[in-house]
Design a protein around this motif. Structure first.
Motif, PDB file in Angstrom:
ATOM      1  N   ASP A 204      76.607  13.289  38.693  1.00 39.82           N
ATOM      2  CA  ASP A 204      75.522  12.775  39.551  1.00 39.82           C
ATOM      3  C   ASP A 204      74.601  11.858  38.743  1.00 39.82           C
ATOM      4  O   ASP A 204      74.233  10.772  39.205  1.00 39.82           O
ATOM      5  CB  ASP A 204      74.690  13.938  40.128  1.00 39.82           C
ATOM      6  N   ASN A 208      74.007   7.832  39.491  1.00 39.01           N
ATOM      7  CA  ASN A 208      72.642   7.358  39.769  1.00 39.01           C
ATOM      8  C   ASN A 208      72.169   6.345  38.725  1.00 39.01           C
ATOM      9  O   ASN A 208      71.489   5.379  39.054  1.00 39.01           O
ATOM     10  CB  ASN A 208      71.671   8.541  39.834  1.00 39.01           C
ATOM     11  N   CYS A 218      65.123   8.712  38.316  1.00 39.05           N
ATOM     12  CA  CYS A 218      66.351   8.705  37.502  1.00 39.05           C
ATOM     13  C   CYS A 218      66.050   7.852  36.266  1.00 39.05           C
ATOM     14  O   CYS A 218      66.374   6.660  36.230  1.00 39.05           O
ATOM     15  CB  CYS A 218      67.500   8.093  38.308  1.00 39.05           C
ATOM     16  N   ARG A 240      82.091  10.227  40.396  1.00 37.80           N
ATOM     17  CA  ARG A 240      81.417   9.761  41.625  1.00 37.80           C
ATOM     18  C   ARG A 240      81.162   8.255  41.630  1.00 37.80           C
ATOM     19  O   ARG A 240      80.589   7.734  42.593  1.00 37.80           O
ATOM     20  CB  ARG A 240      80.089  10.496  41.810  1.00 37.80           C
TER      21      ARG A 240
END
Ligand code: PGA
Length: 260
Positions: A204, A208, A218, A240
């Motif tokens: 993740d 990001n 972030c 991802r």
């Protein structure tokens, strides 16, 4: 951003080691920014081996670590000074007086932060900065919602980071709540940044950082504004990413002088 995807964590470490090796070879007075945590351990093992084989030397190298806990003496098993000494410095030809880790035991912590910034500046600035990334996308100990232009300062660890780092201590209560960390503004001045991220727990944070909006939510996403950042991820951490095939295409079509 340059995105390098490799199958395994070991291959990521080898790629990063190649960049460090080139950097040490080319520069007369290399200034390396270093990170702690579990991710760079493989890289440090390779660098130690290359140093033993005399493929590289740290003799003229100056180093600055990203961060240190407040309140741990340098010989504490979890102090980052202790980590650096035992995981890298002691096994190489580096001159220990050229290695810098913020002093988390300094009587005046604010003065220590300023001294650290000045020392980085006086060294000529960091040429190559190695970074890990937290699962909450922190870099150094710059936690979500931090200033994206901060300098070395005393910061408060997020509860998420305390939980993540509790694995190194006997209990979460033992994890210091405060640290000294290079600020995002300090990190952004490094000429070249390498981010190493491996394992699914970073997937993740990685997507990001690379494909999300730039946001204090972030902190690592600010690296989208950095002129030269290489992100090295294994397949689990890359899981991802939406534009994986583009990153591979770019890597396959680099010109000779763009290779490491
Ligand atoms: P890790 O830590 O390498 O132990 O996952 C990275 C970080 O928190 O920056």
């Amino acid at each position: 951003m340059e995105i390098i995807i490799r199958k395994t964590a070991e291959e990521c470490a080898e790629f990063a080691a190649k960049i460090v090796e080139n950097y040490l070879r080319i520069n007369q007075r290399p200034v390396l920014g270093l990170a702690t945590g579990s991710t760079p351990l493989r890289l440090y093992k390779i660098l130690i081996q290359k140093n033993k084989e005399q493929a590289i030397s740290f003799k003229k190298c100056v180093t600055f670590n990203l961060d240190e806990y407040v309140g741990l003496t340098s010989d504490h098993a979890q102090a980052y000074r202790h980590y650096m000494d035992t995981e890298l410095f002691q096994h190489t030809d580096i001159q220990i007086e050229n290695t810098h880790v913020p002093d988390g035991m300094a009587e005046d912590l604010r003065q220590e932060c300023q001294r650290y910034e000045t020392a980085i500046r006086n060294s000529g600035g960091i040429g190559l900065q190695i970074l890990g990334i937290g699962s909450n996308a922190h870099i150094g100990f710059n936690e979500p919602m931090c200033s994206l232009s901060s300098r070395t300062w005393v910061k408060i660890l997020s509860r998420e980071t305390i939980r993540a780092n509790a694995r190194f201590f006997n209990s979460p209560e033992e994890v210091p709540k405060h640290c000294i960390t290079m600020g995002i503004g300090t990190i952004m001045e490094a000429k070249h940044c390498i981010v190493l991220a491996t394992g699914e727990s970073k997937a993740d944070a990685v997507v990001n950082m690379i494909e999300g909006p730039i946001s204090a939510n972030c902190p690592a996403s600010i690296l989208q504004m950095h002129p030269r950042t290489t992100i090295i991820v294994d397949e689990d951490a890359a899981k991802r990413l939406q534009n994986k095939s583009h990153y591979t295409w770019v890597e396959q079509n680099k010109l000779d002088w763009q290779q490491y």
